[in-house]
Design a protein around this motif. Structure first.
Motif, PDB file in Angstrom:
ATOM      1  N   UNK A 198       7.383   6.682   8.252  1.00 33.76           N
ATOM      2  CA  UNK A 198       8.121   6.987   7.021  1.00 33.76           C
ATOM      3  C   UNK A 198       9.313   6.066   6.764  1.00 33.76           C
ATOM      4  N   UNK A 199       9.886   5.482   7.814  1.00 29.44           N
ATOM      5  CA  UNK A 199      11.030   4.594   7.646  1.00 29.44           C
ATOM      6  C   UNK A 199      10.622   3.122   7.525  1.00 29.44           C
ATOM      7  N   UNK A 200       9.327   2.846   7.525  1.00 27.99           N
ATOM      8  CA  UNK A 200       8.881   1.455   7.517  1.00 27.99           C
ATOM      9  C   UNK A 200       8.966   0.838   6.122  1.00 27.99           C
ATOM     10  N   UNK A 201       9.594  -0.334   6.051  1.00 33.29           N
ATOM     11  CA  UNK A 201       9.614  -1.157   4.838  1.00 33.29           C
ATOM     12  C   UNK A 201       8.513  -2.212   4.881  1.00 33.29           C
ATOM     13  N   UNK A 202       7.745  -2.201   5.969  1.00 32.16           N
ATOM     14  CA  UNK A 202       6.669  -3.169   6.195  1.00 32.16           C
ATOM     15  C   UNK A 202       7.234  -4.593   6.203  1.00 32.16           C
ATOM     16  N   UNK A 203       6.496  -5.571   5.661  1.00 31.57           N
ATOM     17  CA  UNK A 203       6.901  -6.979   5.846  1.00 31.57           C
ATOM     18  C   UNK A 203       6.915  -7.779   4.554  1.00 31.57           C
ATOM     19  N   UNK A 204       7.246  -7.136   3.454  1.00 34.48           N
ATOM     20  CA  UNK A 204       7.226  -7.836   2.167  1.00 34.48           C
ATOM     21  C   UNK A 204       8.513  -8.620   1.958  1.00 34.48           C
ATOM     22  N   UNK A 205       8.717  -9.643   2.780  1.00 31.20           N
ATOM     23  CA  UNK A 205       9.980 -10.381   2.731  1.00 31.20           C
ATOM     24  C   UNK A 205      10.019 -11.424   1.621  1.00 31.20           C
ATOM     25  N   UNK A 206       8.849 -11.790   1.088  1.00 33.80           N
ATOM     26  CA  UNK A 206       8.834 -12.711  -0.052  1.00 33.80           C
ATOM     27  C   UNK A 206       8.838 -11.927  -1.364  1.00 33.80           C
ATOM     28  N   UNK A 207       9.542 -10.853  -1.384  1.00 31.48           N
ATOM     29  CA  UNK A 207       9.607  -9.993  -2.552  1.00 31.48           C
ATOM     30  C   UNK A 207      11.067  -9.657  -2.824  1.00 31.48           C
ATOM     31  N   UNK A 208      11.470  -9.860  -4.064  1.00 31.34           N
ATOM     32  CA  UNK A 208      12.884  -9.660  -4.390  1.00 31.34           C
ATOM     33  C   UNK A 208      13.308  -8.198  -4.231  1.00 31.34           C
ATOM     34  N   UNK A 209      12.388  -7.262  -4.445  1.00 35.48           N
ATOM     35  CA  UNK A 209      12.746  -5.848  -4.245  1.00 35.48           C
ATOM     36  C   UNK A 209      13.186  -5.616  -2.798  1.00 35.48           C
ATOM     37  N   UNK A 210      12.451  -6.199  -1.846  1.00 35.63           N
ATOM     38  CA  UNK A 210      12.828  -6.048  -0.436  1.00 35.63           C
ATOM     39  C   UNK A 210      14.140  -6.760  -0.153  1.00 35.63           C
ATOM     40  N   UNK A 211      14.289  -7.966  -0.694  1.00 37.25           N
ATOM     41  CA  UNK A 211      15.536  -8.711  -0.482  1.00 37.25           C
ATOM     42  C   UNK A 211      16.729  -7.920  -1.007  1.00 37.25           C
ATOM     43  N   UNK A 212      16.590  -7.335  -2.201  1.00 32.66           N
ATOM     44  CA  UNK A 212      17.675  -6.516  -2.758  1.00 32.66           C
ATOM     45  C   UNK A 212      17.994  -5.334  -1.852  1.00 32.66           C
TER      46      UNK A 212
ATOM     47  N   UNK B 152      16.576   8.247   3.584  1.00 30.79           N
ATOM     48  CA  UNK B 152      16.089   6.916   3.948  1.00 30.79           C
ATOM     49  C   UNK B 152      14.579   6.782   3.753  1.00 30.79           C
ATOM     50  N   UNK B 153      13.824   7.802   4.181  1.00 29.13           N
ATOM     51  CA  UNK B 153      12.368   7.723   4.036  1.00 29.13           C
ATOM     52  C   UNK B 153      11.968   7.675   2.565  1.00 29.13           C
ATOM     53  N   UNK B 154      12.662   8.421   1.735  1.00 30.02           N
ATOM     54  CA  UNK B 154      12.374   8.391   0.301  1.00 30.02           C
ATOM     55  C   UNK B 154      12.671   7.012  -0.275  1.00 30.02           C
ATOM     56  N   UNK B 155      13.779   6.417   0.165  1.00 30.23           N
ATOM     57  CA  UNK B 155      14.117   5.079  -0.313  1.00 30.23           C
ATOM     58  C   UNK B 155      13.093   4.049   0.108  1.00 30.23           C
ATOM     59  N   UNK B 156      12.584   4.174   1.338  1.00 24.36           N
ATOM     60  CA  UNK B 156      11.563   3.245   1.819  1.00 24.36           C
ATOM     61  C   UNK B 156      10.289   3.391   0.999  1.00 24.36           C
ATOM     62  N   UNK B 157       9.885   4.630   0.713  1.00 21.93           N
ATOM     63  CA  UNK B 157       8.678   4.861  -0.071  1.00 21.93           C
ATOM     64  C   UNK B 157       8.829   4.324  -1.491  1.00 21.93           C
ATOM     65  N   UNK B 158       9.994   4.488  -2.073  1.00 18.86           N
ATOM     66  CA  UNK B 158      10.230   3.974  -3.424  1.00 18.86           C
ATOM     67  C   UNK B 158      10.163   2.450  -3.455  1.00 18.86           C
ATOM     68  N   UNK B 159      10.721   1.810  -2.429  1.00 21.77           N
ATOM     69  CA  UNK B 159      10.668   0.354  -2.371  1.00 21.77           C
ATOM     70  C   UNK B 159       9.216  -0.125  -2.287  1.00 21.77           C
ATOM     71  N   UNK B 160       8.421   0.461  -1.403  1.00 23.02           N
ATOM     72  CA  UNK B 160       7.036   0.031  -1.246  1.00 23.02           C
ATOM     73  C   UNK B 160       6.232   0.287  -2.520  1.00 23.02           C
ATOM     74  N   UNK B 161       6.558   1.335  -3.240  1.00 28.33           N
ATOM     75  CA  UNK B 161       5.872   1.597  -4.504  1.00 28.33           C
ATOM     76  C   UNK B 161       6.185   0.508  -5.517  1.00 28.33           C
ATOM     77  N   UNK B 162       7.431   0.044  -5.562  1.00 31.23           N
ATOM     78  CA  UNK B 162       7.797  -1.028  -6.485  1.00 31.23           C
ATOM     79  C   UNK B 162       7.085  -2.327  -6.114  1.00 31.23           C
TER      80      UNK B 162
END
Length: 545
Positions: A255-269, A342-352
């Protein structure tokens, strides 16, 4: 008739020393000046895996070191043979893989001048390696061999681990020795614990943080600190992103994983918005920082075993330490906090992120990557060349209980297949996957003979798009037209069959089925997928969709 005992020579001391240090397998390729060592290797209990090109032998040793966590000896000859290993050793250095490269030299009488006329002679062979490896070691007398190998072995393992170079002249390898066989050598690397006051201070920063986030790099994987990382993240209720080299450091579907989308501005933000960002085992280089567009606004704490990488790209609190030791200390020092948002924020980021990717018409690419994931057993490692599908895998592939390894550290072509052979040598009980494009495949096509000779359980997926697909894309985007990227290539299925390696040509619809069958079959196999894959659009700049 009594047969006199065989005279041992310098090569025996090399093999005895490697055995005493714990080596089990040697990779390499023989040459004239190294024959003394290869003669001793023939009579030893060490397994030898000979590849067809020295650079590929280096990639195989690199992978063996990565999957075992131990030193991988690489034995090559002088001059051209030695120099052919440089690209592989650069990759091992970037990935902190402990490869012990042992190269021969011209006879001692020919050293230093460069004008003696010896075959393969170089004026200063060591100089070619000093800018690539961690340390350079030399032997000039038989008695120096055990101690020099022990010092090189310890250097390769000491954090940050990495490749080392040791060279021994031909006449030293052939010189007779009368000392007893080497049975015991000590080569224990020095530990790299964190300074206690830095752990205490970091624990206070994390305790008081409102939006702590963790970025985990390859140092977490190399130190075996996955459990410590997970424990810390859960105590802090902190989301975790992993770099491309750090894939597998944190559970992909946690649930806390942001995975590895580092070439994505949403993750950078998201990373920039952390009030305390804990970076563990990463130097925040080009790929890990979204091409140096990352600008942290909060406090940055960096745990890194490579002293030269501390604060190299961003100022912060630098902790020079092994990742596992530092994370263990933080787990003990940080008080647990209740689960929040935190888990909700991670899920929202991955959805974006998924919404952005899904809007680019890349169904084929996602289907192909999903087929690879479906076919590959959960605990099987995979080795990826520099190809478009690998670029997708860096961001989107879940390694599960296996591990994803690639050449993204130094970025040289030809890594995937010989690396997979090295990993399969370490463990023949599970299949190993290699992934290449047709351009990268031609760098290591000769190793089909190695795969067949040693009957290694490696399945090689070749995505055939008729050229250097990544460079074609880069040049077309930058200049409107590509040059030097279109390639004639063989019929890979027929070529594999000529080596005695089973091969099949597949489609995206049949890929999961064909790849599963190949991975389940004993020995080596090749699966060829003709396909023009595209990269997802990166987002380096704020405001880009």
């Amino acid at each position: 008739m009594h047969t006199p005992p065989r005279t041992r020579h310098g090569g025996d001391l090399v093999v005895e020393s490697l055995t005493a240090l714990g080596a089990t397998t040697v990779f390499g390729l023989p040459g004239q000046h190294a024959l003394g060592a290869f003669d001793a290797l023939r009579r030893s209990g060490l397994a030898y895996v000979g590849l067809r090109v020295e650079n590929n032998a280096g990639f195989a040793a690199d992978a063996f070191a990565r999957v075992t966590g131990s030193v991988a000896p690489l034995l090559v000859s002088t001059g051209p043979g030695a120099l052919m290993t440089l690209a592989a050793l650069q990759e091992a250095a970037a990935a902190s893989a402990p490869v012990l490269a042992v190269g021969s030299q011209v006879p001692t009488a020919g050293l230093g001048g460069g004008r003696k006329g010896y075959l393969h002679e170089l004026t200063d062979q060591q100089a070619s390696f000093r800018d690539v490896v961690k340390s350079v070691h030399t032997v000039r007398a038989v008695s120096q061999i055990p101690s020099a190998l022990a010092a090189a072995w310890a250097s390769a393992l000491e954090a940050p681990a990495g490749p080392v170079w040791l060279e021994i002249p031909q006449d030293v390898l052939l010189a007779p020795v009368s000392v007893p066989p080497v049975t015991t050598l000590r080569a224990e690397p020095r530990p790299l614990p964190p300074r206690p006051e830095l752990i205490t201070h970091t624990a206070e920063l994390l305790r008081d943080a409102e939006r702590p986030v963790i970025l985990a790099g390859g140092g977490v994987v190399r130190s075996g600190a996955q459990e410590e990382l997970r424990a810390l993240a859960e105590r802090l209720d902190a989301p975790v992103a992993t770099t491309f080299g750090g894939k597998g450091a944190f559970p992909w579907d946690h649930p806390l994983s942001l995975q590895s989308w580092l070439e994505d501005r949403h993750t950078t933000d998201f990373l920039e918005d952390a009030d305390v960002l804990l970076v563990v085992g990463s130097g925040l280089g080009e790929l890990s920082s979204n091409y140096h567009t990352f600008r942290p606004r909060g406090r940055l704490v960096q745990i890194e075993a490579d002293l030269g990488k501390l604060e190299a790209n961003h100022p912060g609190l630098g902790i020079h330490a092994d990742a596992r030791a530092a994370l263990s200390g933080l787990v003990d020092a940080v008080p647990a906090r209740p689960a929040g948002t935190a888990a909700k924020g991670a899920a929202q980021l991955l959805a974006r992120v998924r919404e952005r990717i899904d809007g680019q018409g890349l169904e084929l690419e996602q289907r192909v990557l999903a087929a690879v994931r479906e076919a590959l057993p959960d605990d099987s490692p995979s080795f990826w060349d520099m190809t478009i599908l690998a670029y997708w895998a860096w961001s989107a592939f879940d390694p599960r209980a296996g591990a994803l390894h690639s050449a993204q550290g130094a970025g040289g072509l030809g890594y995937g297949f010989p690396a997979a052979l090295g990993a399969a040598t370490a463990d023949r009980t599970r299949p190993v996957l290699a992934v290449s494009g047709d351009g990268g495949a031609m760098y290591s096509i000769a190793e089909l003979a190695t795969a067949r000779q040693h009957d290694l359980p490696v399945t090689w997926l070749i995505v055939d798009d008729g050229g250097y697909g990544i460079l074609r894309t880069y040049m077309t985007d930058a200049f409107g037209e590509a040059a030097g990227t279109e390639l004639a290539r063989p019929d890979f299925v027929a070529l594999a069959a000529s080596f005695g390696v089973p091969a099949v040509r597949t489609t995206s619809a049949r890929l999961a089925e064909d790849l599963s069958a190949a991975l389940a079959a004993p020995g080596p196999s090749v699966v060829v997928l003709p396909a023009q894959l595209r990269m997802f659009a990166p987002t380096h700049l704020a405001g880009q969709g």
